[in-house]
Design a protein around this motif. Structure first.
Motif, PDB file in Angstrom:
ATOM      1  N   THR A  53       0.823  -1.208   0.000  1.00 48.79           N
ATOM      2  CA  THR A  53       0.000   0.000   0.000  1.00 48.79           C
ATOM      3  C   THR A  53       0.855   1.256   0.000  1.00 48.79           C
ATOM      4  N   PHE A  54       1.851   1.303   0.881  1.00 52.37           N
ATOM      5  CA  PHE A  54       2.709   2.485   0.971  1.00 52.37           C
ATOM      6  C   PHE A  54       3.484   2.710  -0.329  1.00 52.37           C
ATOM      7  N   ASP A  55       3.925   1.613  -0.971  1.00 51.29           N
ATOM      8  CA  ASP A  55       4.642   1.747  -2.246  1.00 51.29           C
ATOM      9  C   ASP A  55       3.789   2.480  -3.265  1.00 51.29           C
ATOM     10  N   ARG A  56       2.499   2.091  -3.357  1.00 51.11           N
ATOM     11  CA  ARG A  56       1.623   2.716  -4.349  1.00 51.11           C
ATOM     12  C   ARG A  56       1.361   4.181  -4.001  1.00 51.11           C
ATOM     13  N   ILE A  57       1.207   4.493  -2.713  1.00 54.45           N
ATOM     14  CA  ILE A  57       0.956   5.880  -2.320  1.00 54.45           C
ATOM     15  C   ILE A  57       2.149   6.757  -2.676  1.00 54.45           C
ATOM     16  N   VAL A  58       3.363   6.252  -2.458  1.00 53.76           N
ATOM     17  CA  VAL A  58       4.571   7.012  -2.818  1.00 53.76           C
ATOM     18  C   VAL A  58       4.594   7.277  -4.321  1.00 53.76           C
ATOM     19  N   GLU A  59       4.267   6.260  -5.121  1.00 60.63           N
ATOM     20  CA  GLU A  59       4.240   6.441  -6.576  1.00 60.63           C
ATOM     21  C   GLU A  59       3.185   7.467  -6.990  1.00 60.63           C
ATOM     22  N   VAL A  60       2.004   7.375  -6.376  1.00 59.24           N
ATOM     23  CA  VAL A  60       0.940   8.338  -6.673  1.00 59.24           C
ATOM     24  C   VAL A  60       1.383   9.749  -6.298  1.00 59.24           C
ATOM     25  N   GLY A  61       2.104   9.866  -5.190  1.00 57.52           N
ATOM     26  CA  GLY A  61       2.602  11.174  -4.771  1.00 57.52           C
ATOM     27  C   GLY A  61       3.505  11.809  -5.811  1.00 57.52           C
ATOM     28  N   ILE A  62       4.385  11.012  -6.416  1.00 56.34           N
ATOM     29  CA  ILE A  62       5.277  11.527  -7.456  1.00 56.34           C
ATOM     30  C   ILE A  62       4.467  11.985  -8.661  1.00 56.34           C
ATOM     31  N   ILE A  63       3.483  11.191  -9.052  1.00 52.37           N
ATOM     32  CA  ILE A  63       2.646  11.542 -10.203  1.00 52.37           C
ATOM     33  C   ILE A  63       1.865  12.829  -9.932  1.00 52.37           C
ATOM     34  N   ILE A  64       1.302  12.955  -8.725  1.00 53.31           N
ATOM     35  CA  ILE A  64       0.548  14.167  -8.381  1.00 53.31           C
ATOM     36  C   ILE A  64       1.455  15.394  -8.375  1.00 53.31           C
ATOM     37  N   ALA A  65       2.670  15.251  -7.813  1.00 52.43           N
ATOM     38  CA  ALA A  65       3.607  16.379  -7.776  1.00 52.43           C
ATOM     39  C   ALA A  65       3.929  16.859  -9.192  1.00 52.43           C
ATOM     40  N   LEU A  66       4.169  15.919 -10.101  1.00 50.93           N
ATOM     41  CA  LEU A  66       4.466  16.291 -11.492  1.00 50.93           C
ATOM     42  C   LEU A  66       3.244  16.896 -12.173  1.00 50.93           C
ATOM     43  N   ALA A  67       2.068  16.368 -11.861  1.00 58.24           N
ATOM     44  CA  ALA A  67       0.837  16.911 -12.453  1.00 58.24           C
ATOM     45  C   ALA A  67       0.599  18.348 -11.999  1.00 58.24           C
ATOM     46  N   LEU A  68       0.870  18.637 -10.726  1.00 58.17           N
ATOM     47  CA  LEU A  68       0.679  19.995 -10.206  1.00 58.17           C
ATOM     48  C   LEU A  68       1.680  20.970 -10.812  1.00 58.17           C
ATOM     49  N   ARG A  69       2.872  20.487 -11.129  1.00 56.20           N
ATOM     50  CA  ARG A  69       3.890  21.353 -11.722  1.00 56.20           C
ATOM     51  C   ARG A  69       3.697  21.514 -13.236  1.00 56.20           C
ATOM     52  N   HIS A  70       2.980  20.582 -13.840  1.00 56.04           N
ATOM     53  CA  HIS A  70       2.775  20.619 -15.294  1.00 56.04           C
ATOM     54  C   HIS A  70       1.299  20.397 -15.613  1.00 56.04           C
ATOM     55  N   PRO A  71       0.472  21.431 -15.419  1.00 57.21           N
ATOM     56  CA  PRO A  71      -0.971  21.266 -15.631  1.00 57.21           C
ATOM     57  C   PRO A  71      -1.394  21.287 -17.107  1.00 57.21           C
ATOM     58  N   ASP A  72      -0.451  21.062 -18.009  1.00 55.18           N
ATOM     59  CA  ASP A  72      -0.772  20.993 -19.434  1.00 55.18           C
ATOM     60  C   ASP A  72      -1.688  19.793 -19.693  1.00 55.18           C
ATOM     61  N   PRO A  73      -2.767  19.958 -20.463  1.00 53.04           N
ATOM     62  CA  PRO A  73      -3.722  18.852 -20.683  1.00 53.04           C
ATOM     63  C   PRO A  73      -3.085  17.581 -21.227  1.00 53.04           C
ATOM     64  N   THR A  74      -2.110  17.726 -22.126  1.00 54.35           N
ATOM     65  CA  THR A  74      -1.463  16.539 -22.695  1.00 54.35           C
ATOM     66  C   THR A  74      -0.708  15.770 -21.626  1.00 54.35           C
ATOM     67  N   ILE A  75       0.039  16.489 -20.801  1.00 55.87           N
ATOM     68  CA  ILE A  75       0.806  15.834 -19.735  1.00 55.87           C
ATOM     69  C   ILE A  75      -0.125  15.209 -18.706  1.00 55.87           C
ATOM     70  N   LEU A  76      -1.192  15.930 -18.353  1.00 56.69           N
ATOM     71  CA  LEU A  76      -2.144  15.383 -17.393  1.00 56.69           C
ATOM     72  C   LEU A  76      -2.785  14.102 -17.919  1.00 56.69           C
ATOM     73  N   PHE A  77      -3.107  14.088 -19.202  1.00 54.53           N
ATOM     74  CA  PHE A  77      -3.699  12.897 -19.813  1.00 54.53           C
ATOM     75  C   PHE A  77      -2.729  11.723 -19.770  1.00 54.53           C
ATOM     76  N   LEU A  78      -1.468  11.993 -20.079  1.00 51.61           N
ATOM     77  CA  LEU A  78      -0.462  10.930 -20.062  1.00 51.61           C
ATOM     78  C   LEU A  78      -0.216  10.421 -18.641  1.00 51.61           C
ATOM     79  N   LEU A  79      -0.202  11.316 -17.680  1.00 54.06           N
ATOM     80  CA  LEU A  79      -0.025  10.895 -16.288  1.00 54.06           C
ATOM     81  C   LEU A  79      -1.214  10.056 -15.815  1.00 54.06           C
ATOM     82  N   MET A  80      -2.402  10.403 -16.321  1.00 54.50           N
ATOM     83  CA  MET A  80      -3.578   9.587 -16.009  1.00 54.50           C
ATOM     84  C   MET A  80      -3.435   8.191 -16.616  1.00 54.50           C
ATOM     85  N   LEU A  81      -2.980   8.115 -17.870  1.00 50.01           N
ATOM     86  CA  LEU A  81      -2.764   6.820 -18.508  1.00 50.01           C
ATOM     87  C   LEU A  81      -1.691   6.015 -17.770  1.00 50.01           C
ATOM     88  N   LEU A  82      -0.653   6.699 -17.300  1.00 50.69           N
ATOM     89  CA  LEU A  82       0.388   6.012 -16.526  1.00 50.69           C
ATOM     90  C   LEU A  82      -0.207   5.416 -15.253  1.00 50.69           C
TER      91      LEU A  82
END
Length: 199
Positions: free
Chosen positions: A88-117
């Motif tokens: 569980t903690f492993d997945r939360i850490v990974e989600v945290g990295i994805i959220i941090a990158l999404a907040l720094r790059h709110p471009d729709p294309t990047i957000l879509f790719l991060l969602m697919l990831l």
């Protein structure tokens, strides 16, 4: 893949660290919690614009994540609860990295790719955990550990590339998605073979 075939090279360091932490009176679950908190702090550092420090902290978290399992096995304290926390903690850490990158790059294309990831990670982990739950095969972990192209180390490498080379975030994220989907397919095919053998 690297976890499966390269673990023997780093295992002596992991074991020595586990021994030292056990001698200090720490338990495996305490180190699991410490690894989790350090891993979460990596996403905070990345969001604040400290990519190198964030990646360094992320790898420290990953190292402790390997140490806690070694501590549990050496102290004969492995438990199902420890496994639940670890996964569980492993997945939360990974989600945290994805959220941090999404907040720094709110471009729709990047957000879509991060969602697919995120979706590709969910699919791959679902197969991994389901096979571990239904398989009678054994491993040193508390459930059958199914090897694959992308294991924990490959994930850390790809997350590190995403963080350190954010100008290439689209390309690295696409590569990550493809690697995850290949891993999911690889594990699905192996699952079919394993389950057919048990009939």
């Amino acid at each position: 893949m690297l976890d499966t075939y390269g673990r023997s090279y780093v295992q002596p360091i992991i074991k020595r660290t586990a021994n030292r932490l056990l001698n200090w009176g720490l338990t495996a679950n305490q180190v699991t919690f410490a690894a989790f908190m350090i891993g979460i702090s990596a996403s905070v550092l990345i969001f604040w614009g400290h990519p190198f420090l964030g990646v360094a902290v992320l790898w420290i978290s990953g190292f402790l994540d390997a140490v806690d399992g070694s501590m549990a096995r050496q102290s004969h304290s492995s438990s199902s609860w420890g496994t639940v926390l670890d996964v569980t903690f492993d997945r939360i850490v990974e989600v945290g990295i994805i959220i941090a990158l999404a907040l720094r790059h709110p471009d729709p294309t990047i957000l879509f790719l991060l969602m697919l990831l995120s979706i590709s990670i969910i699919i791959t982990m679902t197969i991994f955990l389901t096979v571990g739950a239904v398989s009678d095969k054994e491993s040193e972990k508390s459930f059958y550990y199914q090897p694959g192209l992308a294991e924990r180390t490959e994930g850390f490498i790809l997350f590190s590339l995403m963080v350190l080379f954010q100008s290439y975030l689209v390309l690295v994220t696409i590569i990550f998605i493809v690697v995850e989907l290949i891993t999911g397919l690889q594990r699905l095919l192996e699952a079919k073979r394993i389950l057919n053998e048990t009939k």
